[in-house]
Scaffold this motif. Sequence first.
Motif, PDB file in Angstrom:
ATOM      1  N   ASP A   1      -2.172   7.334 -86.039  1.00  0.00           N
ATOM      2  CA  ASP A   1      -3.141   7.762 -87.035  1.00  0.00           C
ATOM      3  C   ASP A   1      -3.905   6.547 -87.531  1.00  0.00           C
ATOM      4  O   ASP A   1      -3.351   5.460 -87.641  1.00  0.00           O
TER       5      ASP A   1
ATOM      6  N   GLU B   1     -13.512  13.942 -82.530  1.00  0.00           N
ATOM      7  CA  GLU B   1     -14.672  14.849 -82.497  1.00  0.00           C
ATOM      8  C   GLU B   1     -15.779  14.265 -81.629  1.00  0.00           C
ATOM      9  O   GLU B   1     -16.404  14.984 -80.840  1.00  0.00           O
TER      10      GLU B   1
ATOM     11  N   ASP C   1     -10.364   6.914 -89.272  1.00  0.00           N
ATOM     12  CA  ASP C   1     -11.370   7.840 -88.753  1.00  0.00           C
ATOM     13  C   ASP C   1     -10.961   8.471 -87.420  1.00  0.00           C
ATOM     14  O   ASP C   1     -11.799   8.783 -86.579  1.00  0.00           O
ATOM     15  N   LYS C   2      -9.656   8.711 -87.262  1.00  0.00           N
ATOM     16  CA  LYS C   2      -9.157   9.308 -86.021  1.00  0.00           C
ATOM     17  C   LYS C   2      -9.849  10.636 -85.724  1.00  0.00           C
ATOM     18  O   LYS C   2     -10.274  10.886 -84.604  1.00  0.00           O
ATOM     19  N   GLU C   3      -9.960  11.502 -86.715  1.00  0.00           N
ATOM     20  CA  GLU C   3     -10.570  12.816 -86.488  1.00  0.00           C
ATOM     21  C   GLU C   3     -12.022  12.681 -86.070  1.00  0.00           C
ATOM     22  O   GLU C   3     -12.490  13.393 -85.182  1.00  0.00           O
ATOM     23  N   SER C   4     -12.740  11.768 -86.675  1.00  0.00           N
ATOM     24  CA  SER C   4     -14.133  11.521 -86.302  1.00  0.00           C
ATOM     25  C   SER C   4     -14.218  11.012 -84.868  1.00  0.00           C
ATOM     26  O   SER C   4     -15.095  11.417 -84.098  1.00  0.00           O
TER      27      SER C   4
END
Length: 185
Positions: free
Chosen positions: A52, A61, A55-58
């Motif tokens: 983790d 995406e 800005d892992k999710e960014s």
Amino acid sequence: MRIYTRSGDKGQTSLIYGNRVAKNDIRVEAYGTCDEANSTIGLALSHLTKEDWADKESFLESMQRIQTILFHVGAELATPKGKEVKWQVKKEHIEELEQQIDKWDEDLMPLKNFILPSGHSASAGLHLARTVVRRAERSAVALEEELVNPLVVSYLNRLSDLLFVAARYVNQQLGGKETPLDPDV
């Protein structure tokens, strides 16, 4: 619907619109290599399940959007010249890649020499994806006048740059070690 059709058992496949070509046709090589690159990106991303960072999710995406566009690039390469292409790479897609490269690169240490693909497993996987994209680019270039949209080559070129920066970015975010090339070996 069955997954197998038996229509390719004699070494031919269909392009979009049904044109039959040999499975070793350069067009099939080009879109097949895009598919391979896409799978390689997916494999690299699968190594990020436990780690983790801010800005892992960014990051994920962005990479999934790239995978989607790369899928469309493959479809574009599978469309014979003179036929309508349902979706095309646009200049904006290339600009998106450039903006993402610049964003990730601004946090990275400047390179003073070549680096070996290494570090975190996701980073190494992104380096592998980069080399597969380069092969897709070479195949797309070989299509020359058969290529419907010349921006495909530009997109693949920029995508390989992005994957290099993404690999470095993942290493930085997750503490993966970049191994500089030893010029004296």
